[in-house]
Design an enzyme around this catalytic site. Structure first.
Site, PDB file in Angstrom:
ATOM      1  CE  LYS A  18     -12.732 -42.835 -77.083  1.00 35.82           C
ATOM      2  NZ  LYS A  18     -11.904 -42.640 -78.274  1.00 35.82           N
ATOM      3  NE  ARG A  67      -7.256 -43.436 -74.838  1.00 38.97           N
ATOM      4  CZ  ARG A  67      -8.200 -42.489 -74.953  1.00 38.97           C
ATOM      5  NH1 ARG A  67      -9.060 -42.277 -73.990  1.00 38.97           N
ATOM      6  NH2 ARG A  67      -8.263 -41.768 -76.051  1.00 38.97           N
ATOM      7  NE  ARG A 111     -11.476 -33.141 -81.076  1.00 39.81           N
ATOM      8  CZ  ARG A 111     -11.648 -34.251 -80.372  1.00 39.81           C
ATOM      9  NH1 ARG A 111     -12.828 -34.554 -79.869  1.00 39.81           N
ATOM     10  NH2 ARG A 111     -10.648 -35.085 -80.177  1.00 39.81           N
ATOM     11  NE  ARG A 160      -8.594 -32.988 -77.505  1.00 38.63           N
ATOM     12  CZ  ARG A 160      -9.092 -34.208 -77.418  1.00 38.63           C
ATOM     13  NH1 ARG A 160     -10.386 -34.366 -77.206  1.00 38.63           N
ATOM     14  NH2 ARG A 160      -8.311 -35.255 -77.538  1.00 38.63           N
ATOM     15  NE  ARG A 199      -5.131 -38.049 -79.956  1.00 41.02           N
ATOM     16  CZ  ARG A 199      -5.963 -37.107 -80.398  1.00 41.02           C
ATOM     17  NH1 ARG A 199      -5.510 -36.097 -81.123  1.00 41.02           N
ATOM     18  NH2 ARG A 199      -7.240 -37.163 -80.104  1.00 41.02           N
TER      19      ARG A 199
END
Ligand code: B4P
Length: 194
Positions: free
Chosen positions: A14, A89, A128, A134, A146
């Site tokens: 996204k 969401r 990532r 993060r 998640r």
């Protein structure tokens, strides 16, 4: 006015595709993930509340997120359109967005739902996590939490937009450019936007 939602599980691309779409269509980018990370960085009361929730792979409260979106709308009165990335969401967030759009006489044109296997999502996010700061990308258990939050709370939002005839499924695996082409083809086919 041209408004899009980029929808999909964590790691589905996204954020990556939103960057390319805003450039092509000159839209204002609203990423709730980025807005929340900016609050954390600035150590605001909202950021302090969101920090541990996000690090645990949970969703931040609807109230906080809806408030952030409303503020962004007010800050951009002359936008040619918006691209929502990571929002809504939950069904409550989707209903709040409908209400805000109606009040402003805006129309939601399309919801593009990125479809990616769980194995690929975990691979991308762990990858990532090696280079980003993060906290939610560093640990596989958090990543799987998640993804579970997505199936439990976010996936039903796709049905909400399917009922409104606004949902397009997009194959989200392959090269970033190929996926971008699929997205722009869907946008231009479904909305006559050129
Ligand atoms: P977000 O910031 O929205 O992040 P995300 O869903 O994890 O990632 P995204 O899907 O944008 O990442 P991308 O695929 O681009 O949310 C983080 C957290 O914030 C949530 O867990 C929640 O706690 C909170 N939150 C945010 N919005 C909320 C809301 N509305 N309500 C409640 N809580 C909210 O990128 C992933 C990786 O894949 C990148 O490294 C990228 O380079 C790579 N990648 C992308 N496309 C690829 C491709 N085609 N091939 C290979 N790799 C690719």
């Amino acid at each position: 006015m041209f408004n899009l939602i980029l929808f999909g599980p964590p790691g589905s691309g996204k954020g990556t595709q939103a960057e390319k779409l805003i450039e092509k269509y000159k839209l204002v980018h609203i990423s709730t993930g980025n807005l929340l990370r900016a609050e954390i960085e600035a150590k605001t009361p909202l950021g302090l509340e969101a920090k541990s929730i996000m690090a645990n792979g949970k969703l931040v409260s609807d109230e906080i997120v809806i408030g952030m979106i409303s503020k962004k709308f007010d800050e951009n009165p002359h936008a040619g359109g918006f691209i929502f990335d990571g929002f809504p969401r939950t069904i409550a967030q989707a209903e709040a967005l409908d209400k805000m759009m109606q009040e402003k006489k805006y129309r939601l044109n399309r919801v593009l739902s990125m479809e990616v296997s769980e194995q690929e999502l975990v691979k991308r996010l762990l990858n990532r996590g090696k280079t980003s700061d993060r906290a939610d990308d560093k640990n596989e258990d958090v990543i799987r939490k998640r993804i579970k939050e997505y199936w439990d709370k976010t996936f039903p939002v796709a049905g909400y937009y399917e009922q409104q005839n606004k949902l397009s499924g997009i194959e989200g695996e392959g090269s970033i450019d190929d996926i971008f082409n699929r997205l722009t083809t869907a946008i231009e086919l479904q909305t006559n936007k050129v």
